[in-house]
Design a protein around this motif. Sequence first.
Motif, PDB file in Angstrom:
ATOM      1  N   ARG A 285      -8.889   6.579  -1.204  1.00  0.00           N
ATOM      2  CA  ARG A 285      -8.326   5.667  -2.202  1.00  0.00           C
ATOM      3  C   ARG A 285      -8.384   6.310  -3.569  1.00  0.00           C
ATOM      4  O   ARG A 285      -9.411   6.846  -3.985  1.00  0.00           O
ATOM      5  CB  ARG A 285      -9.112   4.353  -2.208  1.00  0.00           C
TER       6      ARG A 285
ATOM      7  N   GLU B  31      -5.657   1.175  -7.108  1.00  0.00           N
ATOM      8  CA  GLU B  31      -5.437  -0.112  -6.456  1.00  0.00           C
ATOM      9  C   GLU B  31      -4.219  -0.035  -5.544  1.00  0.00           C
ATOM     10  O   GLU B  31      -3.096   0.175  -6.000  1.00  0.00           O
ATOM     11  CB  GLU B  31      -5.228  -1.207  -7.509  1.00  0.00           C
TER      12      GLU B  31
ATOM     13  N   GLU C  56      -9.771   3.865   6.955  1.00  0.00           N
ATOM     14  CA  GLU C  56     -10.146   3.371   5.633  1.00  0.00           C
ATOM     15  C   GLU C  56      -9.173   2.293   5.163  1.00  0.00           C
ATOM     16  O   GLU C  56      -9.583   1.279   4.585  1.00  0.00           O
ATOM     17  CB  GLU C  56     -10.186   4.514   4.626  1.00  0.00           C
ATOM     18  N   ILE C  57      -7.884   2.485   5.428  1.00  0.00           N
ATOM     19  CA  ILE C  57      -6.876   1.522   4.982  1.00  0.00           C
ATOM     20  C   ILE C  57      -6.954   0.226   5.783  1.00  0.00           C
ATOM     21  O   ILE C  57      -6.920  -0.874   5.223  1.00  0.00           O
ATOM     22  CB  ILE C  57      -5.471   2.144   5.101  1.00  0.00           C
TER      23      ILE C  57
ATOM     24  N   TYR D 222      -3.472   5.352  -1.875  1.00  0.00           N
ATOM     25  CA  TYR D 222      -4.327   6.312  -1.179  1.00  0.00           C
ATOM     26  C   TYR D 222      -3.630   7.671  -1.198  1.00  0.00           C
ATOM     27  O   TYR D 222      -2.409   7.765  -1.351  1.00  0.00           O
ATOM     28  CB  TYR D 222      -4.570   5.876   0.267  1.00  0.00           C
TER      29      TYR D 222
ATOM     30  N   SER E  82     -13.194  12.925  -2.185  1.00  0.00           N
ATOM     31  CA  SER E  82     -12.838  11.928  -3.179  1.00  0.00           C
ATOM     32  C   SER E  82     -12.255  12.581  -4.426  1.00  0.00           C
ATOM     33  O   SER E  82     -12.728  13.630  -4.886  1.00  0.00           O
ATOM     34  CB  SER E  82     -14.077  11.115  -3.553  1.00  0.00           C
TER      35      SER E  82
ATOM     36  N   VAL F 205       0.854  -1.186   0.000  1.00  0.00           N
ATOM     37  CA  VAL F 205       0.000   0.000   0.000  1.00  0.00           C
ATOM     38  C   VAL F 205       0.890   1.236   0.000  1.00  0.00           C
ATOM     39  O   VAL F 205       1.894   1.292   0.721  1.00  0.00           O
ATOM     40  CB  VAL F 205      -0.920   0.033   1.239  1.00  0.00           C
TER      41      VAL F 205
END
Length: 341
Positions: free
Chosen positions: A282, A285, A311-312, A288, A325, A165
């Motif tokens: 995000r 894929e 969120e992660i 973030y 967003s 990530v």
Amino acid sequence: MIVVAGAGAIGASVAYQLALLGAREVVLCDRGEIAGGSTSRAMGGVRQQFSTAAEVRLAQESIGFFESLGPPFFDQVGYLFLATTAAGVERIEERMALQRSLGVPVERARVPDGVRAGDVLAAVACWRDGVADPPAVTRELVRRGVALGVRVEEGCDARELDRDVLVVCCGPWSPELAPELPIRPLCRQLLQTSPLELEPRVPMVVEEETGFHFRRRGDALVVAMSDAEPRWGFETEVDTSVYDDRLARLAHRFPAAAGARIADAWAGLYDMTPDAHPIVGRIGEGVYAACGFSGHGFMQSPAVGRALAEEIVLGRASFDLSPYSLARFSGGPEFPETLVL
């Protein structure tokens, strides 16, 4: 492994909150050093008085953390907005109505001693707001994160690290890691006066009509104001041509500063988005973002760090991140934040 790119206030907060939530193998990296970029050049204001509900809520979620730090990290001296025209009065009262409807304890205020009030038609303040030391707060977040297992890599490019990530918290440099981010740098500068005789509790004072504002830092005042022409780009040279104007404005509003000189000056970069709201969440894929704060990142970093970490790690945040967003820009910005200082 979770790589958090950017060791300023936002990245440090995200890394710390990830560790608090039990994430393992968290690496906080920066091409420079901890708090060495925009965070090191920030004004350090912490306010809840914004013009849109989304920004107010982010600030509300953050203020408790700053209060828990207390001095010397955070001084709760308040934020005072002054209006000198009928139009200015209307604007601050409209914002006050919005802020109060959301639970912010903003109120009509008396102009404090030492601040010139003769031309002021109205003043509003939130005394839970205040001023902080951005590098010191960031280093404290890093210290807490390291104690929970966060690994810090200074002088390291995030692209050189293997990861599962990636969290992009690089301010105006964020598009280098994620070119789809609509962020561009805006140069803003701060001027610090020579030492002055000051009362211990000087609030952050903001002139509504001009955006001119100042705060106490030690035995001096730090002043700022938007440039007449926006300075887009990565150049951070100080413009000395505005010194006389800024000193005259300061002496008018704060007579004790008459005769002061500029003892220090520096410039930093805002990471601006088209609507002056941040991009948080995000964006691809395993990728973030927490950037594009348009000058408000430090004061919103506690809430952003917690929400993005949730969120992660948990798959959803307890705070609504939908207004931030990246997808909102597909149709153009709808709710621009107007109070960018």
